[in-house]
Write a protein that holds these residues in place. Sequence first.
Motif, PDB file in Angstrom:
ATOM      1  N   CYS A  93      15.927   9.977   6.098  1.00 12.08           N
ATOM      2  CA  CYS A  93      15.652   9.366   4.799  1.00 12.08           C
ATOM      3  C   CYS A  93      14.180   8.978   4.683  1.00 12.08           C
ATOM      4  CB  CYS A  93      16.552   8.160   4.562  1.00 12.08           C
ATOM      5  SG  CYS A  93      16.441   6.888   5.826  1.00 12.08           S
ATOM      6  N   VAL A  94      13.635   8.458   5.767  1.00 17.55           N
ATOM      7  CA  VAL A  94      12.221   8.065   5.772  1.00 17.55           C
ATOM      8  C   VAL A  94      11.341   9.309   5.640  1.00 17.55           C
ATOM      9  CG1 VAL A  94      10.395   6.951   7.104  1.00 17.55           C
ATOM     10  CG2 VAL A  94      12.698   5.983   7.093  1.00 17.55           C
ATOM     11  N   ASN A  95      11.735  10.390   6.305  1.00 19.90           N
ATOM     12  CA  ASN A  95      10.966  11.630   6.198  1.00 19.90           C
ATOM     13  C   ASN A  95      11.007  12.187   4.781  1.00 19.90           C
ATOM     14  OD1 ASN A  95      10.182  11.651   8.888  1.00 19.90           O
ATOM     15  ND2 ASN A  95      11.976  12.819   9.523  1.00 19.90           N
ATOM     16  N   ALA A  96      12.148  12.060   4.112  1.00 21.44           N
ATOM     17  CA  ALA A  96      12.303  12.604   2.759  1.00 21.44           C
ATOM     18  C   ALA A  96      11.678  11.717   1.692  1.00 21.44           C
ATOM     19  CB  ALA A  96      13.781  12.828   2.446  1.00 21.44           C
ATOM     20  N   ALA A  97      11.737  10.397   1.895  1.00 23.54           N
ATOM     21  CA  ALA A  97      11.261   9.450   0.872  1.00 23.54           C
ATOM     22  C   ALA A  97      10.653   8.228   1.556  1.00 23.54           C
ATOM     23  CB  ALA A  97      12.412   9.054  -0.042  1.00 23.54           C
ATOM     24  N   ALA A  98       9.488   8.410   2.138  1.00 16.97           N
ATOM     25  CA  ALA A  98       8.836   7.351   2.918  1.00 16.97           C
ATOM     26  C   ALA A  98       8.533   6.103   2.097  1.00 16.97           C
ATOM     27  CB  ALA A  98       7.549   7.885   3.552  1.00 16.97           C
ATOM     28  N   GLU A  99       8.361   6.255   0.798  1.00 15.81           N
ATOM     29  CA  GLU A  99       8.076   5.099  -0.049  1.00 15.81           C
ATOM     30  C   GLU A  99       9.339   4.298  -0.356  1.00 15.81           C
ATOM     31  OE1 GLU A  99       4.929   4.209  -0.987  1.00 15.81           O
ATOM     32  OE2 GLU A  99       4.288   5.869   0.291  1.00 15.81           O
ATOM     33  N   ALA A 100      10.505   4.902  -0.139  1.00 18.72           N
ATOM     34  CA  ALA A 100      11.757   4.282  -0.564  1.00 18.72           C
ATOM     35  C   ALA A 100      12.618   3.729   0.565  1.00 18.72           C
ATOM     36  CB  ALA A 100      12.576   5.287  -1.364  1.00 18.72           C
ATOM     37  N   PHE A 101      12.400   4.207   1.809  1.00 13.19           N
ATOM     38  CA  PHE A 101      13.237   3.787   2.933  1.00 13.19           C
ATOM     39  C   PHE A 101      12.398   3.367   4.122  1.00 13.19           C
ATOM     40  CE2 PHE A 101      15.865   6.631   0.440  1.00 13.19           C
ATOM     41  CZ  PHE A 101      17.044   5.920   0.347  1.00 13.19           C
ATOM     42  N   ARG A 102      12.941   2.444   4.894  1.00 12.91           N
ATOM     43  CA  ARG A 102      12.313   1.978   6.137  1.00 12.91           C
ATOM     44  C   ARG A 102      13.402   1.880   7.201  1.00 12.91           C
ATOM     45  NH1 ARG A 102       8.366   3.015   3.791  1.00 12.91           N
ATOM     46  NH2 ARG A 102       6.726   1.666   3.052  1.00 12.91           N
ATOM     47  N   LEU A 103      12.998   2.049   8.458  1.00  5.72           N
ATOM     48  CA  LEU A 103      13.884   1.767   9.582  1.00  5.72           C
ATOM     49  C   LEU A 103      13.471   0.429  10.159  1.00  5.72           C
ATOM     50  CD1 LEU A 103      14.066   5.196  11.475  1.00  5.72           C
ATOM     51  CD2 LEU A 103      15.659   4.263   9.802  1.00  5.72           C
ATOM     52  N   ASP A 104      14.450  -0.418  10.458  1.00 13.28           N
ATOM     53  CA  ASP A 104      14.141  -1.718  11.042  1.00 13.28           C
ATOM     54  C   ASP A 104      14.061  -1.590  12.570  1.00 13.28           C
ATOM     55  OD1 ASP A 104      16.795  -1.702  11.959  1.00 13.28           O
ATOM     56  OD2 ASP A 104      17.484  -3.096  10.420  1.00 13.28           O
ATOM     57  N   ARG A 140      16.531   0.436  14.311  1.00 12.20           N
ATOM     58  CA  ARG A 140      16.558   1.806  13.792  1.00 12.20           C
ATOM     59  C   ARG A 140      17.651   2.006  12.741  1.00 12.20           C
ATOM     60  NH1 ARG A 140      13.377   5.566  14.824  1.00 12.20           N
ATOM     61  NH2 ARG A 140      14.855   7.234  14.466  1.00 12.20           N
ATOM     62  N   GLN A 141      17.910   0.968  11.976  1.00 16.60           N
ATOM     63  CA  GLN A 141      18.840   1.050  10.860  1.00 16.60           C
ATOM     64  C   GLN A 141      18.024   1.196   9.579  1.00 16.60           C
ATOM     65  OE1 GLN A 141      22.638   0.478  10.935  1.00 16.60           O
ATOM     66  NE2 GLN A 141      21.889   1.559  12.716  1.00 16.60           N
ATOM     67  N   SER A 142      18.458   2.094   8.724  1.00 19.03           N
ATOM     68  CA  SER A 142      17.755   2.331   7.471  1.00 19.03           C
ATOM     69  C   SER A 142      18.087   1.250   6.450  1.00 19.03           C
ATOM     70  CB  SER A 142      18.167   3.695   6.907  1.00 19.03           C
ATOM     71  OG  SER A 142      17.561   3.912   5.657  1.00 19.03           O
ATOM     72  N   HIS A 143      17.124   0.993   5.600  1.00 11.78           N
ATOM     73  CA  HIS A 143      17.356   0.141   4.441  1.00 11.78           C
ATOM     74  C   HIS A 143      16.389   0.560   3.345  1.00 11.78           C
ATOM     75  CE1 HIS A 143      13.795  -2.423   5.245  1.00 11.78           C
ATOM     76  NE2 HIS A 143      14.087  -2.161   6.501  1.00 11.78           N
ATOM     77  N   PRO A 144      16.822   0.417   2.082  1.00 13.56           N
ATOM     78  CA  PRO A 144      15.909   0.764   0.993  1.00 13.56           C
ATOM     79  C   PRO A 144      14.800  -0.273   0.885  1.00 13.56           C
ATOM     80  CG  PRO A 144      17.965  -0.111   0.111  1.00 13.56           C
ATOM     81  CD  PRO A 144      18.121  -0.021   1.593  1.00 13.56           C
ATOM     82  N   VAL A 145      13.610   0.174   0.560  1.00 14.39           N
ATOM     83  CA  VAL A 145      12.498  -0.746   0.335  1.00 14.39           C
ATOM     84  C   VAL A 145      12.839  -1.659  -0.830  1.00 14.39           C
ATOM     85  CG1 VAL A 145      10.065  -0.888  -0.346  1.00 14.39           C
ATOM     86  CG2 VAL A 145      10.799   0.805   1.352  1.00 14.39           C
ATOM     87  N   SER A 146      13.476  -1.095  -1.854  1.00 18.24           N
ATOM     88  CA  SER A 146      13.954  -1.861  -2.998  1.00 18.24           C
ATOM     89  C   SER A 146      15.343  -1.334  -3.354  1.00 18.24           C
ATOM     90  CB  SER A 146      13.019  -1.699  -4.195  1.00 18.24           C
ATOM     91  OG  SER A 146      13.542  -2.358  -5.324  1.00 18.24           O
ATOM     92  N   GLU A 147      16.268  -2.236  -3.612  1.00 21.32           N
ATOM     93  CA  GLU A 147      17.620  -1.797  -3.964  1.00 21.32           C
ATOM     94  C   GLU A 147      17.683  -1.194  -5.358  1.00 21.32           C
ATOM     95  OE1 GLU A 147      20.557  -4.786  -3.232  1.00 21.32           O
ATOM     96  OE2 GLU A 147      20.040  -4.911  -1.118  1.00 21.32           O
ATOM     97  N   GLU A 148      16.676  -1.460  -6.188  1.00 17.57           N
ATOM     98  CA  GLU A 148      16.609  -0.875  -7.522  1.00 17.57           C
ATOM     99  C   GLU A 148      15.351  -0.039  -7.611  1.00 17.57           C
ATOM    100  OE1 GLU A 148      16.844  -3.877 -10.534  1.00 17.57           O
ATOM    101  OE2 GLU A 148      18.661  -4.740  -9.684  1.00 17.57           O
ATOM    102  N   THR A 149      15.492   1.172  -8.150  1.00 14.91           N
ATOM    103  CA  THR A 149      14.352   2.071  -8.257  1.00 14.91           C
ATOM    104  C   THR A 149      14.518   2.982  -9.463  1.00 14.91           C
ATOM    105  OG1 THR A 149      12.999   3.675  -7.026  1.00 14.91           O
ATOM    106  CG2 THR A 149      15.383   3.851  -6.760  1.00 14.91           C
ATOM    107  N   ASP A 150      13.413   3.527  -9.933  1.00 15.15           N
ATOM    108  CA  ASP A 150      13.499   4.561 -10.950  1.00 15.15           C
ATOM    109  C   ASP A 150      14.140   5.794 -10.325  1.00 15.15           C
ATOM    110  OD1 ASP A 150      12.238   3.076 -12.968  1.00 15.15           O
ATOM    111  OD2 ASP A 150      10.247   3.715 -12.330  1.00 15.15           O
ATOM    112  N   ALA A 151      14.852   6.570 -11.119  1.00 24.35           N
ATOM    113  CA  ALA A 151      15.425   7.824 -10.636  1.00 24.35           C
ATOM    114  C   ALA A 151      14.307   8.655 -10.019  1.00 24.35           C
ATOM    115  CB  ALA A 151      16.082   8.571 -11.784  1.00 24.35           C
TER     116      ALA A 151
END
Length: 77
Positions: A20-31, A34-45
Motif C-alpha cells: 500500500c505504501v509503495n502504491a500510495a506513499a502519500e496515503a499510507f504509512r507503516l507503524d 509494520r501495520q498499515s494505517h491511512p494517513v487520513s481516514e478521509e480523502t479525495d477519490a
Amino acid sequence: MGDRWQVEVDRSLCIGSGMCVNAAAEAFRLDAARQSHPVSEETDADEEVLAAAEGCPVEAIAITVLGTGEPVFPPEE
C-alpha cells in the motif's frame, strides 16, 4: 472521480507487506509494528489509493464513499 472516500485498514488482517505504501506513499504509512494505517481516514477519490487497496495481498484495505457508505473496494458481489 469527485467523491470523498473513507479509508480503513483492518489491522487484524494486515501483514505489513508495504504494498500500500509503495502504491500510495502519500496515503499510507507503516507503524513500528509494520501495520498499515491511512494517513487520513478521509480523502479525495484517488486512483493511487484504489490501486493500494486492490494490490493488498490480504484485502485489508476497505474504501467507502464518505456519507453514503457505498463500497468502492472491495466491491459488493
